[in-house]
Design a protein around this motif. Structure first.
Motif, PDB file in Angstrom:
ATOM      1  N   GLY A 138      42.673  34.642  27.008  1.00  0.00           N
ATOM      2  CA  GLY A 138      42.148  34.418  28.348  1.00  0.00           C
ATOM      3  C   GLY A 138      40.760  34.973  28.579  1.00  0.00           C
ATOM      4  O   GLY A 138      40.058  34.533  29.495  1.00  0.00           O
ATOM      5  N   ILE A 139      40.345  35.924  27.758  1.00  0.00           N
ATOM      6  CA  ILE A 139      39.023  36.531  27.972  1.00  0.00           C
ATOM      7  C   ILE A 139      38.064  36.274  26.817  1.00  0.00           C
ATOM      8  O   ILE A 139      36.971  36.817  26.791  1.00  0.00           O
ATOM      9  N   VAL A 150      48.951  29.458  36.421  1.00  0.00           N
ATOM     10  CA  VAL A 150      47.501  29.678  36.349  1.00  0.00           C
ATOM     11  C   VAL A 150      46.745  28.941  37.449  1.00  0.00           C
ATOM     12  O   VAL A 150      45.825  29.491  38.038  1.00  0.00           O
ATOM     13  N   THR A 198      35.621  43.308  28.143  1.00  0.00           N
ATOM     14  CA  THR A 198      35.971  42.957  29.518  1.00  0.00           C
ATOM     15  C   THR A 198      35.132  43.715  30.550  1.00  0.00           C
ATOM     16  O   THR A 198      34.501  43.087  31.400  1.00  0.00           O
ATOM     17  N   CYS A 234      42.498  38.278  35.037  1.00  0.00           N
ATOM     18  CA  CYS A 234      42.584  37.160  34.084  1.00  0.00           C
ATOM     19  C   CYS A 234      43.351  37.595  32.835  1.00  0.00           C
ATOM     20  O   CYS A 234      44.185  36.843  32.307  1.00  0.00           O
ATOM     21  N   THR A 256      47.022  37.714  33.730  1.00  0.00           N
ATOM     22  CA  THR A 256      47.585  36.367  33.781  1.00  0.00           C
ATOM     23  C   THR A 256      47.870  35.847  32.374  1.00  0.00           C
ATOM     24  O   THR A 256      48.919  35.240  32.134  1.00  0.00           O
ATOM     25  N   THR A 257      46.961  36.087  31.460  1.00  0.00           N
ATOM     26  CA  THR A 257      47.142  35.648  30.081  1.00  0.00           C
ATOM     27  C   THR A 257      48.376  36.299  29.460  1.00  0.00           C
ATOM     28  O   THR A 257      49.173  35.624  28.792  1.00  0.00           O
ATOM     29  N   PHE A 271      37.447  41.149  35.492  1.00  0.00           N
ATOM     30  CA  PHE A 271      38.149  40.198  34.631  1.00  0.00           C
ATOM     31  C   PHE A 271      39.542  40.660  34.194  1.00  0.00           C
ATOM     32  O   PHE A 271      40.226  39.940  33.474  1.00  0.00           O
ATOM     33  N   TYR A 272      39.969  41.821  34.624  1.00  0.00           N
ATOM     34  CA  TYR A 272      41.304  42.300  34.241  1.00  0.00           C
ATOM     35  C   TYR A 272      42.446  41.455  34.816  1.00  0.00           C
ATOM     36  O   TYR A 272      43.462  41.273  34.138  1.00  0.00           O
TER      37      TYR A 272
END
Length: 159
Positions: A11-12, A140, A74, A91, A94-95, A88-89
């Motif tokens: 995801g990142i 998502v 990140t 995201c 979610t991943t 961005f954590y």
């Protein structure tokens, strides 16, 4: 072990491109050299002083990649883009949740279908893929994004 880092980092992974976009590639390169050296050293130590062998190679590489992306890429890319270091954590969370749900679904499908041939394996993989796609679509995407995706798919089908 070898793909563990992909589960957490998928995801990142796009954040790695930020270093080139903002012309800070040296920062990324230094981090890559340091983590690569640490990975090499720890792997060598584990191979020499334990009986982990191939598990040390796969496990240390995955662990170092996860640590680099979670604790360096990140927050640093968020700061380079002018955001809070923790931008961005969510995201990343979610991943991880999506991966866990798909893994659990896969284990359930594997238990139900119990593939014991290659054809059974590919059928189970296809079922898991389709179910995973639908689950991730709802985890998502928000309502508007799902509507947009559904309309795009319907337009393609009607052609």
């Amino acid at each position: 072990l070898a793909i563990l880092s992909y589960m957490i980092n998928s995801g990142i992974i796009i954040l790695h491109r930020v270093f080139a976009i903002v012309n800070r590639t040296r920062l990324s390169a230094v981090a890559m050299i340091i983590t690569g050296g640490c990975s090499l050293l720890v792997t060598w130590l584990l191979i020499v002083f334990t009986d982990w062998d191939i598990y040390a190679v796969a496990g240390v590489s995955s662990l170092v990649t996860i640590c680099k992306n979670v604790f360096f890429v990140t927050p640093v890319t968020a700061r380079l883009l002018g955001y809070s270091w923790k931008q961005f954590y969510p995201c990343l969370g979610t991943t991880i949740v999506c991966s866990a749900v798909v893994i659990a679904t896969g284990m359930l499908v594997k238990h139900i279908l119990a593939p014991n041939t290659w054809i059974g394996f590919f059928i189970a993989a296809g079922v898991i893929g389709v179910i995973g796609m639908f689950i991730n679509t709802f985890l998502v995407l928000n309502k508007d994004e799902r509507g947009y995706l559904f309309n795009k798919i319907m337009r393609k089908i009607r052609r």
